[in-house]
Design a protein around this motif. Sequence first.
Motif, PDB file in Angstrom:
ATOM      1  N   ASP A 121      19.018  22.766  31.302  1.00 48.49           N
ATOM      2  CA  ASP A 121      19.420  23.964  32.030  1.00 48.49           C
ATOM      3  C   ASP A 121      18.944  25.207  31.291  1.00 48.49           C
ATOM      4  O   ASP A 121      18.383  25.137  30.191  1.00 48.49           O
ATOM      5  CB  ASP A 121      20.937  23.999  32.220  1.00 48.49           C
ATOM      6  N   VAL A 122      19.185  26.369  31.918  1.00 46.46           N
ATOM      7  CA  VAL A 122      18.697  27.627  31.377  1.00 46.46           C
ATOM      8  C   VAL A 122      19.412  27.990  30.079  1.00 46.46           C
ATOM      9  O   VAL A 122      18.816  28.594  29.187  1.00 46.46           O
ATOM     10  CB  VAL A 122      18.832  28.750  32.420  1.00 46.46           C
ATOM     11  N   ARG A 123      20.675  27.642  29.940  1.00 49.35           N
ATOM     12  CA  ARG A 123      21.396  27.947  28.703  1.00 49.35           C
ATOM     13  C   ARG A 123      20.785  27.204  27.527  1.00 49.35           C
ATOM     14  O   ARG A 123      20.629  27.756  26.435  1.00 49.35           O
ATOM     15  CB  ARG A 123      22.873  27.581  28.862  1.00 49.35           C
ATOM     16  N   ALA A 125      17.702  26.159  27.400  1.00 52.34           N
ATOM     17  CA  ALA A 125      16.381  26.748  27.190  1.00 52.34           C
ATOM     18  C   ALA A 125      16.483  28.012  26.338  1.00 52.34           C
ATOM     19  O   ALA A 125      15.677  28.244  25.434  1.00 52.34           O
ATOM     20  CB  ALA A 125      15.724  27.064  28.528  1.00 52.34           C
ATOM     21  N   VAL A 133      16.474  34.217  28.397  1.00 52.78           N
ATOM     22  CA  VAL A 133      15.663  33.672  29.484  1.00 52.78           C
ATOM     23  C   VAL A 133      16.073  34.331  30.793  1.00 52.78           C
ATOM     24  O   VAL A 133      17.228  34.221  31.225  1.00 52.78           O
ATOM     25  CB  VAL A 133      15.821  32.147  29.579  1.00 52.78           C
ATOM     26  N   VAL A 135      16.156  34.906  34.834  1.00 55.71           N
ATOM     27  CA  VAL A 135      16.171  34.045  36.014  1.00 55.71           C
ATOM     28  C   VAL A 135      16.000  34.911  37.254  1.00 55.71           C
ATOM     29  O   VAL A 135      16.427  36.069  37.281  1.00 55.71           O
ATOM     30  CB  VAL A 135      17.479  33.233  36.116  1.00 55.71           C
ATOM     31  N   TYR A 148      13.537  22.920  33.650  1.00 55.12           N
ATOM     32  CA  TYR A 148      13.158  23.772  32.530  1.00 55.12           C
ATOM     33  C   TYR A 148      12.446  22.977  31.440  1.00 55.12           C
ATOM     34  O   TYR A 148      12.786  21.824  31.152  1.00 55.12           O
ATOM     35  CB  TYR A 148      14.384  24.450  31.928  1.00 55.12           C
ATOM     36  N   VAL A 196       9.234  29.428  27.478  1.00 52.74           N
ATOM     37  CA  VAL A 196      10.082  28.685  28.405  1.00 52.74           C
ATOM     38  C   VAL A 196       9.426  28.721  29.787  1.00 52.74           C
ATOM     39  O   VAL A 196       8.944  29.772  30.221  1.00 52.74           O
ATOM     40  CB  VAL A 196      11.493  29.298  28.498  1.00 52.74           C
ATOM     41  N   ALA A 198      10.012  27.466  33.898  1.00 50.95           N
ATOM     42  CA  ALA A 198      10.884  26.911  34.936  1.00 50.95           C
ATOM     43  C   ALA A 198      10.016  26.501  36.124  1.00 50.95           C
ATOM     44  O   ALA A 198       9.213  27.304  36.616  1.00 50.95           O
ATOM     45  CB  ALA A 198      11.928  27.934  35.368  1.00 50.95           C
TER      46      ALA A 198
END
Length: 331
Positions: A121-123, A125, A133, A135, A148, A196, A198
């Motif tokens: 997940d983004v956290r 990443a 990061v 979004v 990710y 990073v 996505a």
Amino acid sequence: MSDIEDMLSVPDPKVDTDRALARLRARVKAERITPVTRMAAPPRRAAVSGWLKGLSAAATVALVATLLTVSGLAETILTIFEPKQIVAVPITSSDLSGASSFDAYGALTWTEQPKPYDVPDVRTAARESGMTVLVPGNLPAGVGAPRYGVMPKTTATFTFSAEKARQAAAAQKRTPPPMPANMDGSKLFITGGPAVVAFYDDGTTPTGASGASPFTGMPKLIVAQGKPPVVQSDGVTVDQLQSYLLQQPGISPQLAAQIRAIKDPSSTLPVPIPVDMATSKKVTVQGVEGICVGDSTGLGSAVIWQKDGIVYGVAGTLTEQQVLAVANSLH
């Protein structure tokens, strides 16, 4: 655990290298095997288009040829390339016809090799990359949930070699300009990342066939960010480095002229644009100047910009308006 993590967790096999070498030497002697030198075959990659290969080659030339701008000899390690802005460099297939890869001029040694891996997940990443990061707050209809990936910080050292350059030229029956004496053995210290990425799919399988679109085989949407590369030198003069690389066989006078025309090459990241497949223009994104790239079919586009020390990119099989809307919605 991701597939990449599974592969990385496999223990190293135990190999008796001394015994294996002894057996190999015995066989070579007994069977009178004559060694044959071959060029290493490139790794197989699925669905890599000619546009992407050309982009990679041009990026190498443009990046190294613009490592530049401090005149004179550096007495200590000196930062010679730290980009703070982006510029488009239009190229044609003839601009790089027969150009040697950069490894023909020396050897690249990785201190930390690029090892991208999946994160859930983004956290994660953000934690793994050490970056905030961003979004998108605006996504086109039909775009699915993101996947990710993280690329850690990588470092490498490139050591110039006049002898290797001579051998590479001789193998191609060429006569390149001589490497300056103080360049032979000098080093470039290259740092890149972290980054990073996505990936947003739309539930369909991208086609991998090559064609006129540089976006063939790409997911519906990609959002990427990362710290730009920084290059340091232990002593080669910038003027010598630029002059030597831009005089190499296979680099067209037109491309060399475009590189030399960059006003502040030590702080400018060139983005090669293949003119037979794509067009580019300046745009305002996130309050700064960026580059918007569209393919010749109108089936894909991308926008690239740099802000607060981070390079951002949004690309996909979307219209220019859709890509810009996603880019401006990042938060």
